[in-house]
Design a protein around this motif. Structure first.
Motif, mmCIF file in Angstrom:
data_model
loop_
_atom_site.group_PDB
_atom_site.id
_atom_site.type_symbol
_atom_site.label_atom_id
_atom_site.label_comp_id
_atom_site.label_asym_id
_atom_site.label_seq_id
_atom_site.Cartn_x
_atom_site.Cartn_y
_atom_site.Cartn_z
ATOM 1 N N LYS A 1 15.976 -24.936 -61.918
ATOM 2 C CA LYS A 1 15.445 -25.259 -60.595
ATOM 3 C C LYS A 1 16.383 -24.806 -59.492
ATOM 4 O O LYS A 1 15.950 -24.332 -58.437
ATOM 5 C CB LYS A 1 15.209 -26.772 -60.502
ATOM 6 C CG LYS A 1 14.526 -27.218 -59.223
ATOM 7 C CD LYS A 1 13.121 -26.654 -59.115
ATOM 8 C CE LYS A 1 12.414 -27.189 -57.870
ATOM 9 N NZ LYS A 1 11.056 -26.589 -57.711
ATOM 10 N N ALA A 2 17.691 -24.955 -59.721
ATOM 11 C CA ALA A 2 18.668 -24.541 -58.711
ATOM 12 C C ALA A 2 18.579 -23.033 -58.455
ATOM 13 O O ALA A 2 18.657 -22.587 -57.305
ATOM 14 C CB ALA A 2 20.082 -24.924 -59.165
ATOM 15 N N MET A 3 18.413 -22.247 -59.517
ATOM 16 C CA MET A 3 18.232 -20.794 -59.353
ATOM 17 C C MET A 3 16.976 -20.504 -58.542
ATOM 18 O O MET A 3 16.980 -19.661 -57.631
ATOM 19 C CB MET A 3 18.103 -20.121 -60.721
ATOM 20 C CG MET A 3 19.375 -19.820 -61.438
ATOM 21 S SD MET A 3 18.999 -18.890 -62.951
ATOM 22 C CE MET A 3 20.462 -19.224 -63.897
ATOM 23 N N ALA A 4 15.882 -21.177 -58.888
ATOM 24 C CA ALA A 4 14.608 -20.938 -58.212
ATOM 25 C C ALA A 4 14.725 -21.241 -56.716
ATOM 26 O O ALA A 4 14.222 -20.487 -55.873
ATOM 27 C CB ALA A 4 13.513 -21.783 -58.849
ATOM 28 N N ASN A 5 15.401 -22.327 -56.377
ATOM 29 C CA ASN A 5 15.585 -22.681 -54.966
ATOM 30 C C ASN A 5 16.387 -21.612 -54.237
ATOM 31 O O ASN A 5 16.065 -21.235 -53.097
ATOM 32 C CB ASN A 5 16.302 -24.028 -54.857
ATOM 33 C CG ASN A 5 15.453 -25.188 -55.329
ATOM 34 O OD1 ASN A 5 14.225 -25.104 -55.346
ATOM 35 N ND2 ASN A 5 16.100 -26.279 -55.715
ATOM 36 N N ALA A 6 17.441 -21.119 -54.899
ATOM 37 C CA ALA A 6 18.295 -20.109 -54.275
ATOM 38 C C ALA A 6 17.562 -18.783 -54.111
ATOM 39 O O ALA A 6 17.719 -18.093 -53.100
ATOM 40 C CB ALA A 6 19.563 -19.916 -55.115
ATOM 41 N N ILE A 7 16.758 -18.422 -55.098
ATOM 42 C CA ILE A 7 15.977 -17.179 -55.009
ATOM 43 C C ILE A 7 14.999 -17.249 -53.849
ATOM 44 O O ILE A 7 14.850 -16.294 -53.073
ATOM 45 C CB ILE A 7 15.235 -16.923 -56.341
ATOM 46 C CG1 ILE A 7 16.236 -16.518 -57.424
ATOM 47 C CG2 ILE A 7 14.167 -15.834 -56.179
ATOM 48 C CD1 ILE A 7 15.663 -16.526 -58.826
ATOM 49 N N GLN A 8 14.334 -18.392 -53.689
ATOM 50 C CA GLN A 8 13.395 -18.563 -52.584
ATOM 51 C C GLN A 8 14.091 -18.461 -51.237
ATOM 52 O O GLN A 8 13.546 -17.933 -50.262
ATOM 53 C CB GLN A 8 12.692 -19.921 -52.710
ATOM 54 C CG GLN A 8 11.611 -20.163 -51.666
ATOM 55 C CD GLN A 8 10.488 -19.135 -51.743
ATOM 56 O OE1 GLN A 8 10.074 -18.741 -52.830
ATOM 57 N NE2 GLN A 8 10.015 -18.682 -50.596
ATOM 58 N N ASP A 9 15.322 -18.929 -51.177
ATOM 59 C CA ASP A 9 16.104 -18.907 -49.940
ATOM 60 C C ASP A 9 16.615 -17.502 -49.624
ATOM 61 O O ASP A 9 16.448 -16.999 -48.510
ATOM 62 C CB ASP A 9 17.277 -19.891 -50.073
ATOM 63 C CG ASP A 9 18.088 -20.024 -48.791
ATOM 64 O OD1 ASP A 9 17.900 -19.231 -47.857
ATOM 65 O OD2 ASP A 9 18.934 -20.946 -48.719
ATOM 66 N N LYS B 1 23.867 -14.334 -51.915
ATOM 67 C CA LYS B 1 24.142 -13.724 -50.606
ATOM 68 C C LYS B 1 25.287 -12.718 -50.695
ATOM 69 O O LYS B 1 25.226 -11.640 -50.095
ATOM 70 C CB LYS B 1 24.449 -14.813 -49.578
ATOM 71 C CG LYS B 1 23.229 -15.578 -49.101
ATOM 72 C CD LYS B 1 23.593 -16.602 -48.024
ATOM 73 C CE LYS B 1 22.345 -17.296 -47.492
ATOM 74 N NZ LYS B 1 22.694 -18.313 -46.451
ATOM 75 N N CYS B 2 26.334 -13.083 -51.432
ATOM 76 C CA CYS B 2 27.452 -12.145 -51.623
ATOM 77 C C CYS B 2 26.978 -10.881 -52.323
ATOM 78 O O CYS B 2 27.325 -9.757 -51.925
ATOM 79 C CB CYS B 2 28.564 -12.809 -52.429
ATOM 80 S SG CYS B 2 29.452 -14.117 -51.576
ATOM 81 N N TRP B 3 26.190 -11.056 -53.387
ATOM 82 C CA TRP B 3 25.700 -9.910 -54.151
ATOM 83 C C TRP B 3 24.768 -9.051 -53.309
ATOM 84 O O TRP B 3 24.826 -7.816 -53.354
ATOM 85 C CB TRP B 3 24.978 -10.411 -55.394
ATOM 86 C CG TRP B 3 24.455 -9.333 -56.294
ATOM 87 C CD1 TRP B 3 25.176 -8.510 -57.108
ATOM 88 C CD2 TRP B 3 23.088 -8.962 -56.467
ATOM 89 N NE1 TRP B 3 24.348 -7.656 -57.790
ATOM 90 C CE2 TRP B 3 23.051 -7.915 -57.410
ATOM 91 C CE3 TRP B 3 21.890 -9.422 -55.921
ATOM 92 C CZ2 TRP B 3 21.873 -7.311 -57.810
ATOM 93 C CZ3 TRP B 3 20.708 -8.821 -56.323
ATOM 94 C CH2 TRP B 3 20.708 -7.772 -57.259
ATOM 95 N N LEU B 4 23.923 -9.699 -52.494
ATOM 96 C CA LEU B 4 22.994 -8.961 -51.633
ATOM 97 C C LEU B 4 23.748 -8.079 -50.649
ATOM 98 O O LEU B 4 23.367 -6.921 -50.414
ATOM 99 C CB LEU B 4 22.090 -9.948 -50.893
ATOM 100 C CG LEU B 4 20.967 -9.356 -50.048
ATOM 101 C CD1 LEU B 4 20.002 -8.553 -50.914
ATOM 102 C CD2 LEU B 4 20.219 -10.463 -49.305
#
Length: 293
Positions: free
Chosen positions: A78-86, A58-61
């Motif tokens: 998995k943690a990256m994948a969840n964050a990307i989806q969010d 979110k900060c980078w976006l």
């Protein structure tokens, strides 16, 4: 820490050094018009869980003017994948193919038919022309080697659209199928920071690294604008690429031209759906093209 440039395809990786504060360095890496890796931002993470990645993304976006990348390449975290989806729900996410394929020996070295399994998996992954070919070949693989109950393969198959090339070939990836760009950027940073670098030193060295990268791009821009690479043929198409492309990209086009000029059609087989052309040429050229009628 953002960089002013932005690319549609981003490689994100956290395997680089962990400093003395136990905070992994997580760079966002893209590709510029010279094919050079460019740093689009980075973070130092105290934890590699979903909430931390959501915060970082979110900060980078925001730093990127709320323009999400069209594509992102990561490992299977998995943690990256969840964050990307969010944070990037419309971004196409692919897994690093190299990280997956390097696990094959670890997973199957104890099997009596390991060599056959390894060869069949490699052929299936890299040579399948479409999803139907891959899925049929996958079923044959499991039956041939009695791997129907292999949990690792079953999980990979469920996520096949994230890593198998034939499912991803119609999407733009800027030549990326792995996180190699991130790892290359890691090697670049070895000249500026290390695990003993303090946070204050890191900020200064990060800025120096960005300046060094920017200078390399300026030099490549100058060369492309003020010098020419000679065409290797009389083709007006090649001439058009020579005028419009940077030197690095034009050299890639020239490699394709040279390969094409040294190929000829050896055989043609027709059926009701395809013309199958067998192309003979120098080593490195593609032997078969399937062109729908």
């Amino acid at each position: 820490m953002p960089c002013e440039e932005f690319g549609d395809v981003v490689s994100f990786d956290t395997t680089y050094l962990t400093n003395k504060y136990d905070m992994p360095f997580a760079p966002f890496v893209g590709v510029n018009h010279h094919g050079q890796s460019i740093l689009l931002g980075c973070g130092l993470l105290s934890s590699e869980d979903t909430l931390s990645f959501v915060w970082l993304f979110k900060c980078w976006l925001r730093c990127m003017g709320n323009k999400a990348p069209s594509s992102i390449v990561t490992d299977q975290c998995k943690a990256m994948a969840n964050a990307i989806q969010d944070v990037f729900p419309k971004t196409k996410h692919r897994w690093c193919l190299w990280h997956i394929m390097k696990k094959v020996p670890e997973k199957f070295q104890g099997y009596n038919n390991y060599v056959g399994i390894k060869c069949d998996i490699k052929s299936l992954v890299y040579d399948s022309g479409n999803a139907t070919d891959f899925e049929n070949g996958w079923n044959r693989l499991l039956i041939t080697h009695t791997l129907q109950n292999n949990e690792w393969l079953c999980n990979l198959y469920e996520e096949r659209q994230k890593w198998v090339p034939c499912y991803l070939k119609n999407h733009f990836w800027a030549g990326m199928s792995t996180t190699q760009r991130s790892e290359g950027m890691n090697a670049f940073f070895d000249g500026f920071i290390n695990s003993s670098t303090t946070l204050q030193q890191f900020v200064v060295q990060y800025d120096n690294a960005l300046k060094f990268k920017a200078q390399k791009e300026i030099e490549a821009d100058f060369s492309s604008l003020n010098t020419n690479i000679a065409c290797g043929s009389q083709s007006p198409i090649e001439r058009q690429f020579q005028v419009q492309y940077t030197h690095a990209k034009f050299e890639e086009v020239q490699m394709e031209f040279r390969s094409r000029m040294n190929c000829f059609i050896k055989n043609t087989v027709k059926d009701c759906i395809f013309n199958k052309y067998t192309i003979k040429g120098l080593p490195g050229t593609t032997p078969n093209y399937h062109i729908p009628i």
